[in-house]
Every structure is written in C-alpha cells, then in structure tokens.
Design a protein around this motif. Structure first.
Motif, PDB file in Angstrom:
ATOM      1  N   SER A  13       0.825  -1.203   0.000  1.00 28.68           N
ATOM      2  CA  SER A  13       0.000   0.000   0.000  1.00 28.68           C
ATOM      3  C   SER A  13       0.859   1.253   0.000  1.00 28.68           C
ATOM      4  N   TYR A  14       1.899   1.256   0.850  1.00 27.80           N
ATOM      5  CA  TYR A  14       2.796   2.413   0.895  1.00 27.80           C
ATOM      6  C   TYR A  14       3.511   2.613  -0.444  1.00 27.80           C
ATOM      7  N   ALA A  15       3.961   1.521  -1.029  1.00 29.74           N
ATOM      8  CA  ALA A  15       4.706   1.621  -2.288  1.00 29.74           C
ATOM      9  C   ALA A  15       3.830   2.158  -3.409  1.00 29.74           C
ATOM     10  N   LEU A  16       2.577   1.707  -3.467  1.00 33.11           N
ATOM     11  CA  LEU A  16       1.668   2.189  -4.506  1.00 33.11           C
ATOM     12  C   LEU A  16       1.382   3.675  -4.353  1.00 33.11           C
ATOM     13  N   ARG A  17       1.444   4.168  -3.121  1.00 34.42           N
ATOM     14  CA  ARG A  17       1.221   5.588  -2.882  1.00 34.42           C
ATOM     15  C   ARG A  17       2.509   6.393  -2.922  1.00 34.42           C
ATOM     16  N   GLY A  18       3.651   5.688  -3.058  1.00 34.08           N
ATOM     17  CA  GLY A  18       4.930   6.378  -3.159  1.00 34.08           C
ATOM     18  C   GLY A  18       5.426   6.978  -1.862  1.00 34.08           C
ATOM     19  N   VAL A  19       5.064   6.354  -0.727  1.00 29.11           N
ATOM     20  CA  VAL A  19       5.483   6.891   0.570  1.00 29.11           C
ATOM     21  C   VAL A  19       6.109   5.785   1.408  1.00 29.11           C
ATOM     22  N   GLN A  20       7.002   6.200   2.323  1.00 27.50           N
ATOM     23  CA  GLN A  20       7.586   5.337   3.344  1.00 27.50           C
ATOM     24  C   GLN A  20       8.261   4.081   2.791  1.00 27.50           C
ATOM     25  N   THR A  21       8.627   4.072   1.550  1.00 26.83           N
ATOM     26  CA  THR A  21       9.322   2.933   0.937  1.00 26.83           C
ATOM     27  C   THR A  21      10.387   3.476  -0.003  1.00 26.83           C
ATOM     28  N   SER A  22      11.370   2.652  -0.313  1.00 27.84           N
ATOM     29  CA  SER A  22      12.440   3.074  -1.212  1.00 27.84           C
ATOM     30  C   SER A  22      11.944   3.103  -2.659  1.00 27.84           C
ATOM     31  N   GLU A  23      12.660   3.826  -3.486  1.00 27.35           N
ATOM     32  CA  GLU A  23      12.313   3.885  -4.909  1.00 27.35           C
ATOM     33  C   GLU A  23      12.404   2.487  -5.522  1.00 27.35           C
ATOM     34  N   ARG A  24      13.364   1.687  -5.075  1.00 25.04           N
ATOM     35  CA  ARG A  24      13.517   0.331  -5.620  1.00 25.04           C
ATOM     36  C   ARG A  24      12.290  -0.520  -5.290  1.00 25.04           C
ATOM     37  N   THR A  25      11.791  -0.396  -4.052  1.00 20.90           N
ATOM     38  CA  THR A  25      10.587  -1.146  -3.663  1.00 20.90           C
ATOM     39  C   THR A  25       9.377  -0.668  -4.448  1.00 20.90           C
ATOM     40  N   GLN A  26       9.272   0.628  -4.646  1.00 22.10           N
ATOM     41  CA  GLN A  26       8.144   1.159  -5.406  1.00 22.10           C
ATOM     42  C   GLN A  26       8.157   0.659  -6.844  1.00 22.10           C
ATOM     43  N   GLU A  27       9.345   0.620  -7.443  1.00 21.35           N
ATOM     44  CA  GLU A  27       9.451   0.103  -8.814  1.00 21.35           C
ATOM     45  C   GLU A  27       9.061  -1.376  -8.855  1.00 21.35           C
ATOM     46  N   ARG A  28       9.482  -2.124  -7.869  1.00 20.98           N
ATOM     47  CA  ARG A  28       9.148  -3.561  -7.792  1.00 20.98           C
ATOM     48  C   ARG A  28       7.637  -3.770  -7.704  1.00 20.98           C
ATOM     49  N   VAL A  29       6.978  -2.974  -6.870  1.00 24.12           N
ATOM     50  CA  VAL A  29       5.535  -3.106  -6.711  1.00 24.12           C
ATOM     51  C   VAL A  29       4.807  -2.645  -7.973  1.00 24.12           C
ATOM     52  N   ARG A  30       5.265  -1.545  -8.577  1.00 24.37           N
ATOM     53  CA  ARG A  30       4.615  -1.076  -9.805  1.00 24.37           C
ATOM     54  C   ARG A  30       4.743  -2.102 -10.926  1.00 24.37           C
ATOM     55  N   ALA A  31       5.904  -2.754 -11.002  1.00 21.94           N
ATOM     56  CA  ALA A  31       6.101  -3.778 -12.036  1.00 21.94           C
ATOM     57  C   ALA A  31       5.157  -4.952 -11.807  1.00 21.94           C
ATOM     58  N   ALA A  32       4.995  -5.353 -10.565  1.00 21.06           N
ATOM     59  CA  ALA A  32       4.071  -6.456 -10.253  1.00 21.06           C
ATOM     60  C   ALA A  32       2.634  -6.054 -10.556  1.00 21.06           C
ATOM     61  N   ALA A  33       2.292  -4.793 -10.246  1.00 21.39           N
ATOM     62  CA  ALA A  33       0.934  -4.316 -10.521  1.00 21.39           C
ATOM     63  C   ALA A  33       0.646  -4.332 -12.009  1.00 21.39           C
ATOM     64  N   ALA A  34       1.634  -3.914 -12.798  1.00 18.75           N
ATOM     65  CA  ALA A  34       1.445  -3.910 -14.249  1.00 18.75           C
ATOM     66  C   ALA A  34       1.312  -5.326 -14.785  1.00 18.75           C
ATOM     67  N   ARG A  35       2.112  -6.236 -14.245  1.00 18.83           N
ATOM     68  CA  ARG A  35       2.081  -7.631 -14.689  1.00 18.83           C
ATOM     69  C   ARG A  35       0.746  -8.286 -14.359  1.00 18.83           C
ATOM     70  N   LEU A  36       0.168  -7.928 -13.222  1.00 20.20           N
ATOM     71  CA  LEU A  36      -1.097  -8.527 -12.780  1.00 20.20           C
ATOM     72  C   LEU A  36      -2.326  -7.757 -13.257  1.00 20.20           C
ATOM     73  N   GLY A  37      -2.092  -6.627 -13.937  1.00 20.22           N
ATOM     74  CA  GLY A  37      -3.225  -5.822 -14.383  1.00 20.22           C
ATOM     75  C   GLY A  37      -3.937  -5.137 -13.231  1.00 20.22           C
ATOM     76  N   TYR A  38      -3.201  -4.851 -12.161  1.00 21.21           N
ATOM     77  CA  TYR A  38      -3.814  -4.278 -10.955  1.00 21.21           C
ATOM     78  C   TYR A  38      -3.990  -2.773 -11.120  1.00 21.21           C
ATOM     79  N   GLU A  39      -5.141  -2.259 -10.745  1.00 17.90           N
ATOM     80  CA  GLU A  39      -5.391  -0.820 -10.740  1.00 17.90           C
ATOM     81  C   GLU A  39      -5.928  -0.420  -9.375  1.00 17.90           C
ATOM     82  N   VAL A  40      -5.431   0.709  -8.885  1.00 22.12           N
ATOM     83  CA  VAL A  40      -5.895   1.213  -7.592  1.00 22.12           C
ATOM     84  C   VAL A  40      -7.292   1.809  -7.769  1.00 22.12           C
TER      85      VAL A  40
END
Length: 321
Positions: A13-40
């Motif tokens: 949740s933090y990574a998707l909002r771009g807070v309290q996580t590193s840029e590397r973690t945010q990129e990892r979560v965004r890549a997984a979201a794109a792969r799974l077709g996830y939309e907030v």
C-alpha cells in the motif's frame, strides 16, 4: 499483490502511494501491478489515505485567455504528479467565487489553487485552516495560505509605461479589472504614480473580463475626437477587444492608437500587428504553483512566496519594431 511481491499488504500500500518505501521497492511493486493488471480503485484509495487525489483550481474568469492557458498548464502538471485538477470558473463574480471555494472544500479536495477576484475576503483564512491553499497573482487576506505566486506588478507597469513614454505617447487609457481591495496589484494607484513621474496622463478604465466587454469599453474610449494615443491593458484579452474596436472604428494600430498588453498570451504574437506585452513566464508560474500545492498536500514543504519578475516583449502594436 502482497503474495506476488513477497511484501506485507501495508508495504504494498505504501509503495503504490509512493510513501515510506524506497524507490527500488516502489518500482518492484509497480512492475508487479502492471504484470497482474492491478489498478488502484480511487474511492478505496481515498478512504484508506483520507485523500481524493483532486486539487481544486478556482479561476477568476475563464473568459480571460491567459487564465485558460494557465488552467490547461496546471491540469497537465497535476496529472503528471498523479493528481487531478477540478477546475471551476468564478465568472468574474466575487460572490460566486466564495460559493465555489466553499463547495470545493466540501468536496474534500486535497488542495486548492486560486486566482482570486477578492483576495481580501475573510473566507480565505477559514479555508486555509482546513486545506492547503495556494494563490496566484495576489496574496490572500489573513496570511494563512500555504503559498502564493505573485507578480511584481510595479515593475511590470513601469516597463510598459516607460516604453510608451519613450515612443512619444503622453496620454493613454489604462484598462484594468483590478479591485481596490487587491493588496499586491494596486494597478490604478501605481499607474497614476508612475504616469505622474513620467509626465503622462493616464485615464484608468475598469473593464470586466471578456472580449465583448473590452470591445465595448474601447469603443467608448476611442470613439471620440480627443482619444488617447495609446491603450495599456492589464490582460491581453482586453487588448484583443481594443483591436476589435479599432477595426470597427476604422483606426490603425499603431498609427492611430498604440496597444500594449500584460500577460503575453501565445496568440498575441500572431495578431496583425503582433501585440507588445509584458511576459510573466506562464510555465514558471505553473511549476511554482503546483510545487507549492503538492508540498502542502504531502506535508513536505513549508510553502512560501514566489515573486515573478516581468519581461517586456516589444512588438509592432506599439510601433516599437
């Protein structure tokens, strides 16, 4: 998402909002979201974060072409920051402005950018207590706004009047929509002071925003035998009305009357003849206002005051070149 990334639901949740996580973690979560077709889901995000992702933009009058361009620029700049502009138009009416400002607050916008018609209204201090407010053009009453992007209007007026004086003009009309209550844009007061210093006669005419109103005012001012030799307009939209009036009256620009604008709208360089105008760097204004409001929403900055400096763009409407 948590299972796909090996992270906790909170970290996702933090990574998707771009807070309290590193840029590397945010990129990892965004890549997984794109792969799974996830939309907030926007409503779910708003409930979880207490934010709507919307920033209100309250324009004094969208009949003014420069304000239209500013609204477009701010809307795009906010979208680039994953926020959405909710644009409303006060239509030149201070009472409507106040009602719309309250409505935006009640719709729970995260922040508010305003080009105020009445910066002295008491409501601004009330609003600033509940939502980050950034003003463009004028400081707001009460001094509680998160930020302000104001113009060095004294310098802008001086540039325009000195230019007209140097070209030999001694009597001019000044078209302005400024209200006496505006603290950072005392146009008529400064125009009169500068005109006296420069040996000019300046007749200040209060003109509502909009091409039709400016044209009607220009017809009255220029349709007499002892007309002024120049018209200085505090918006380019008003100057367009002067152009329309000169054509209706059979007058030439600049031979019969010189015309100077004040915000250098992109269309002004395309007129015949091109319009001399004072440029405030609209892109810089957009960037400064959006930076301030996003800082206010995210709590990452202390806000402050940005003063824009003018530059005179001399073109043939004044006979300059």
């Amino acid at each position: 998402m948590a299972e796909a990334t090996g992270l906790s639901p909170a970290a996702v949740s933090y990574a998707l909002r771009g807070v309290q996580t590193s840029e590397r973690t945010q990129e990892r979560v965004r890549a997984a979201a794109a792969r799974l077709g996830y939309e907030v889901h926007p409503i779910a995000r708003a409930l979880a974060s207490g934010r709507t992702g919307q920033v209100g933009l309250l324009c004094g009058s969208l009949e003014d072409y420069w304000q239209q361009s500013l609204a477009v620029g701010i809307g795009r700049a906010l979208l680039a920051r994953d926020r959405y502009a909710l644009i409303v138009d006060a239509g030149g009416d201070p009472e409507r402005e106040a009602a719309l400002a309250r409505r935006l607050r009640d719709q729970r916008v995260d922040g508010l950018i305003v080009q105020p018609l009445d910066p002295s209204a008491a409501l601004w201090a009330d609003l600033a207590g509940t939502v980050p407010v950034v003003s463009i053009g004028d400081a707001l009453h009460g001094g509680r706004s998160h930020g302000e992007v104001v113009f060095d209007n004294r310098r802008g007026v001086t540039l325009a009047l000195e230019h007209l004086r140097d070209l030999g003009h001694r009597r001019l009309a000044v078209f302005t929509s400024t209200r006496a209550s505006t603290p950072d844009r005392p146009a008529d007061v400064h125009v009169n002071a500068e005109a006296e210093r420069l040996g000019l006669r300046a007749d200040v005419v209060v003109v509502p925003q909009g091409l039709a109103a400016a044209t009607a005012a220009a017809l009255r001012v220029l349709g007499v035998s002892d007309r002024p030799s120049a018209v200085f307009c505090f918006t380019d939209s008003m100057a367009y009305g002067v152009y329309a009036a000169t054509r209706e009256l059979g007058l030439g620009v600049p031979d019969d009357v010189a015309v100077c604008g004040y915000d250098d709208h992109p269309m002004s360089a395309l007129l015949t003849p091109p319009l001399t105008s004072v440029d405030w760097d609209i892109d810089g204004i957009v960037d400064a206002a959006v930076d301030l409001v996003v800082e206010g929403v995210d709590g990452t900055g202390d806000g402050g005051r940005v003063v824009r400096e003018p530059a005179l763009r001399v073109r043939t409407s004044t006979g300059g070149r």
